[in-house]
Scaffold this active site. Structure first.
Site, PDB file in Angstrom:
ATOM      1  N   MET A   1      60.077  80.957  51.582  1.00 29.06           N
ATOM      2  CA  MET A   1      59.741  79.950  52.599  1.00 29.06           C
ATOM      3  C   MET A   1      58.792  78.879  52.062  1.00 29.06           C
ATOM      4  O   MET A   1      58.072  78.241  52.833  1.00 29.06           O
ATOM      5  CB  MET A   1      59.087  80.634  53.807  1.00 29.06           C
ATOM      6  CG  MET A   1      59.878  81.791  54.382  1.00 29.06           C
ATOM      7  SD  MET A   1      58.926  82.669  55.629  1.00 29.06           S
ATOM      8  CE  MET A   1      59.943  84.134  55.888  1.00 29.06           C
ATOM      9  N   SER A   2      58.782  78.691  50.765  1.00 29.73           N
ATOM     10  CA  SER A   2      57.837  77.705  50.202  1.00 29.73           C
ATOM     11  C   SER A   2      58.460  77.036  48.971  1.00 29.73           C
ATOM     12  O   SER A   2      59.678  76.989  48.840  1.00 29.73           O
ATOM     13  CB  SER A   2      56.537  78.416  49.797  1.00 29.73           C
ATOM     14  OG  SER A   2      56.765  79.317  48.741  1.00 29.73           O
TER      15      SER A   2
ATOM     16  N   HIS B   1      52.487  75.794  54.610  1.00 29.58           N
ATOM     17  CA  HIS B   1      53.899  76.117  54.838  1.00 29.58           C
ATOM     18  C   HIS B   1      54.458  75.273  55.978  1.00 29.58           C
ATOM     19  O   HIS B   1      53.773  75.028  56.977  1.00 29.58           O
ATOM     20  CB  HIS B   1      54.050  77.598  55.187  1.00 29.58           C
ATOM     21  CG  HIS B   1      53.623  78.525  54.093  1.00 29.58           C
ATOM     22  ND1 HIS B   1      52.320  78.958  53.962  1.00 29.58           N
ATOM     23  CD2 HIS B   1      54.314  79.079  53.064  1.00 29.58           C
ATOM     24  CE1 HIS B   1      52.234  79.751  52.913  1.00 29.58           C
ATOM     25  NE2 HIS B   1      53.429  79.845  52.339  1.00 29.58           N
TER      26      HIS B   1
ATOM     27  N   SER C   1      51.470  83.956  48.164  1.00 28.82           N
ATOM     28  CA  SER C   1      50.931  85.099  48.924  1.00 28.82           C
ATOM     29  C   SER C   1      50.697  86.303  48.021  1.00 28.82           C
ATOM     30  O   SER C   1      51.608  86.735  47.322  1.00 28.82           O
ATOM     31  CB  SER C   1      51.923  85.551  50.007  1.00 28.82           C
ATOM     32  OG  SER C   1      52.312  84.489  50.803  1.00 28.82           O
TER      33      SER C   1
ATOM     34  N   ASN D   1      60.521  92.084  47.791  1.00 29.54           N
ATOM     35  CA  ASN D   1      61.414  92.913  48.627  1.00 29.54           C
ATOM     36  C   ASN D   1      62.832  92.434  48.370  1.00 29.54           C
ATOM     37  O   ASN D   1      63.022  91.353  47.814  1.00 29.54           O
ATOM     38  CB  ASN D   1      61.066  92.716  50.116  1.00 29.54           C
ATOM     39  CG  ASN D   1      61.147  91.247  50.528  1.00 29.54           C
ATOM     40  OD1 ASN D   1      60.198  90.495  50.313  1.00 29.54           O
ATOM     41  ND2 ASN D   1      62.267  90.836  51.074  1.00 29.54           N
TER      42      ASN D   1
ATOM     43  N   TYR E   1      56.545  76.294  58.085  1.00 28.65           N
ATOM     44  CA  TYR E   1      56.635  77.102  59.301  1.00 28.65           C
ATOM     45  C   TYR E   1      55.325  77.130  60.085  1.00 28.65           C
ATOM     46  O   TYR E   1      55.285  77.541  61.243  1.00 28.65           O
ATOM     47  CB  TYR E   1      57.103  78.533  58.998  1.00 28.65           C
ATOM     48  CG  TYR E   1      56.207  79.354  58.097  1.00 28.65           C
ATOM     49  CD1 TYR E   1      54.971  79.836  58.536  1.00 28.65           C
ATOM     50  CD2 TYR E   1      56.595  79.660  56.801  1.00 28.65           C
ATOM     51  CE1 TYR E   1      54.159  80.592  57.709  1.00 28.65           C
ATOM     52  CE2 TYR E   1      55.801  80.408  55.971  1.00 28.65           C
ATOM     53  CZ  TYR E   1      54.576  80.873  56.425  1.00 28.65           C
ATOM     54  OH  TYR E   1      53.771  81.615  55.600  1.00 28.65           O
ATOM     55  N   GLU E   2      54.237  76.696  59.462  1.00 28.37           N
ATOM     56  CA  GLU E   2      52.962  76.644  60.196  1.00 28.37           C
ATOM     57  C   GLU E   2      52.917  75.440  61.135  1.00 28.37           C
ATOM     58  O   GLU E   2      51.994  75.312  61.932  1.00 28.37           O
ATOM     59  CB  GLU E   2      51.798  76.554  59.206  1.00 28.37           C
ATOM     60  CG  GLU E   2      51.597  77.815  58.379  1.00 28.37           C
ATOM     61  CD  GLU E   2      50.523  77.628  57.323  1.00 28.37           C
ATOM     62  OE1 GLU E   2      49.345  77.828  57.651  1.00 28.37           O
ATOM     63  OE2 GLU E   2      50.861  77.274  56.180  1.00 28.37           O
TER      64      GLU E   2
ATOM     65  N   HIS F   1      55.323  92.043  56.271  1.00 28.06           N
ATOM     66  CA  HIS F   1      54.484  91.103  55.510  1.00 28.06           C
ATOM     67  C   HIS F   1      53.442  91.868  54.690  1.00 28.06           C
ATOM     68  O   HIS F   1      53.142  91.492  53.557  1.00 28.06           O
ATOM     69  CB  HIS F   1      53.804  90.115  56.457  1.00 28.06           C
ATOM     70  CG  HIS F   1      52.911  89.138  55.760  1.00 28.06           C
ATOM     71  ND1 HIS F   1      53.392  88.208  54.848  1.00 28.06           N
ATOM     72  CD2 HIS F   1      51.565  88.965  55.799  1.00 28.06           C
ATOM     73  CE1 HIS F   1      52.374  87.500  54.375  1.00 28.06           C
ATOM     74  NE2 HIS F   1      51.256  87.944  54.932  1.00 28.06           N
TER      75      HIS F   1
ATOM     76  N   ALA G   1      55.881  84.511  46.609  1.00 31.37           N
ATOM     77  CA  ALA G   1      56.476  85.813  46.902  1.00 31.37           C
ATOM     78  C   ALA G   1      57.814  85.527  47.563  1.00 31.37           C
ATOM     79  O   ALA G   1      57.906  84.617  48.386  1.00 31.37           O
ATOM     80  CB  ALA G   1      55.573  86.588  47.851  1.00 31.37           C
TER      81      ALA G   1
ATOM     82  N   HIS H   1      45.541  83.548  52.802  1.00 30.13           N
ATOM     83  CA  HIS H   1      45.515  82.266  52.078  1.00 30.13           C
ATOM     84  C   HIS H   1      44.126  81.652  52.236  1.00 30.13           C
ATOM     85  O   HIS H   1      43.685  81.371  53.351  1.00 30.13           O
ATOM     86  CB  HIS H   1      46.581  81.308  52.637  1.00 30.13           C
ATOM     87  CG  HIS H   1      47.965  81.669  52.216  1.00 30.13           C
ATOM     88  ND1 HIS H   1      48.652  80.990  51.236  1.00 30.13           N
ATOM     89  CD2 HIS H   1      48.772  82.663  52.604  1.00 30.13           C
ATOM     90  CE1 HIS H   1      49.828  81.554  51.079  1.00 30.13           C
ATOM     91  NE2 HIS H   1      49.940  82.565  51.892  1.00 30.13           N
TER      92      HIS H   1
HETATM   93  N1  HPA Z   1      62.584  86.024  52.722  1.00 27.27           N
HETATM   94  C1  HPA Z   1      61.836  84.910  52.829  1.00 27.27           C
HETATM   95  N2  HPA Z   1      60.609  84.818  52.379  1.00 27.27           N
HETATM   96  C2  HPA Z   1      60.082  85.887  51.778  1.00 27.27           C
HETATM   97  C3  HPA Z   1      60.797  87.086  51.640  1.00 27.27           C
HETATM   98  C4  HPA Z   1      62.122  87.147  52.129  1.00 27.27           C
HETATM   99  O1  HPA Z   1      62.823  88.180  52.055  1.00 27.27           O
HETATM  100  N3  HPA Z   1      59.963  87.952  50.990  1.00 27.27           N
HETATM  101  C5  HPA Z   1      58.813  87.290  50.745  1.00 27.27           C
HETATM  102  N4  HPA Z   1      58.871  86.036  51.220  1.00 27.27           N
END
Ligand code: HPA
Length: 270
Positions: free
Chosen positions: A209-210, A81, A28, A233, A83-84, A245, A111, A59
């Site tokens: 998450m990837s 992903h 991302s 972050n 989660y999709e 996001h 990310a 994406h």
């Molecule tokens: N957690 C999970 N996935 C992420 C995060 C996070 O803090 N930041 C960017 N992708």
């Protein structure tokens, strides 16, 4: 699965006459590397038989072929992903196709949130290991011995030789980086503070998450992996503000300047 992968890769080979050995999966906000590609050709995922289609904003959903610093590469712009709602097999389908296209090394980027407090947003982190917290993995099911062994070794999911080369290049380019363990959650919610405390105590430096599913399949197929995570972050409970996001993508885009320089040079030396 095997026949589907063959059909996908045959289609791609018919469309583009390129023989990249290195592929890069763009996370991302980290898509800028495409701008460094010369002699570019691309195929949209939706045009490839049996290929899943990307649904997340930001994406793109295409395979990009071309040269970076004179080296043939394949960029995966837009990943799938868990989660999709894709199955693990769908999430990792492109890796099986890459193998058939002759890819020997994959640089996977993402990310993610920082857990280790020595990290800060904007840091690039070489991934040296993963913790799989997806509660699933792409190798579950009947094994096809034509693809890989039933019980693959996972003692060096991120190839040390590639990590060493990446460090050397970072030194030459004056790029600062961290190194650590990436924990993969299924998402799509940002983790709870308790989850972050738990995995922090268990050795995770960053969370996302990837990446983990793709890493597992690449190792299974005998493809070497280099993982570079962009800390966008701090993880829940460490960062005091709520997650956004948009901010994640913004920080990733900023960091992608260094990431592009770094990856472009790594491609030359691996
Ligand atoms: N957690 C999970 N996935 C992420 C995060 C996070 O803090 N930041 C960017 N992708």
């Amino acid at each position: 699965m095997y026949d589907k992968v063959m059909e996908s890769s045959s289609y791609i080979k018919e469309k583009v006459n390129r023989k990249p050995k290195v592929a890069v999966i763009l996370g991302s906000g980290l898509g800028d590397l495409v701008n460094a590609v010369e002699d570019l050709e691309y195929i949209k995922y939706e045009d490839i038989p049996n290929f899943p289609v990307s649904t997340v904003a930001g994406h793109e959903g295409r395979l990009v072929f071309g040269k970076i610093n004179g080296v043939e590469v394949l960029l995966m712009q837009g990943r799938f992903h868990y989660y999709e709602g894709y199955t693990m097999k769908e999430v990792t389908y492109p890796i099986y196709v890459m193998k058939q296209l002759g890819i020997e090394k994959i640089i996977v980027t993402n990310a993610c949130g920082g857990i280790n407090t020595s990290l800060e947003p904007g840091t690039l982190m070489l991934i040296n290991d993963f913790i799989n917290l997806f509660g699933d993995n792409p190798l579950i099911g009947i094994n096809d011995d034509r693809l890989g062994t039933r019980f693959p070794d996972m003692s060096e999911p991120y190839k040390l030789e590639l990590i060493d080369k990446a460090k050397k290049v970072a030194g030459e380019l004056n790029i600062t980086y961290a190194e650590g363990v990436y924990a993969g959650f299924m998402g799509p919610y940002y983790e709870t503070a308790a989850e972050i405390r738990m995995i922090g105590r268990h050795g995770a430096d960053a969370v996302g998450m990837s990446t983990v599913p793709e890493t597992i399949v690449a190792n299974y197929l005998g493809i070497d992996v280099l993982g570079i995570a962009c800390i966008t972050n701090m993880a829940t409970g460490i960062q005091k503000v709520k997650h956004s996001h948009e901010r994640v993508v913004k920080i990733a885009q900023k960091a992608s300047v260094d990431l592009c320089k770094w990856v472009s040079k790594i491609i030359e030396v691996i």
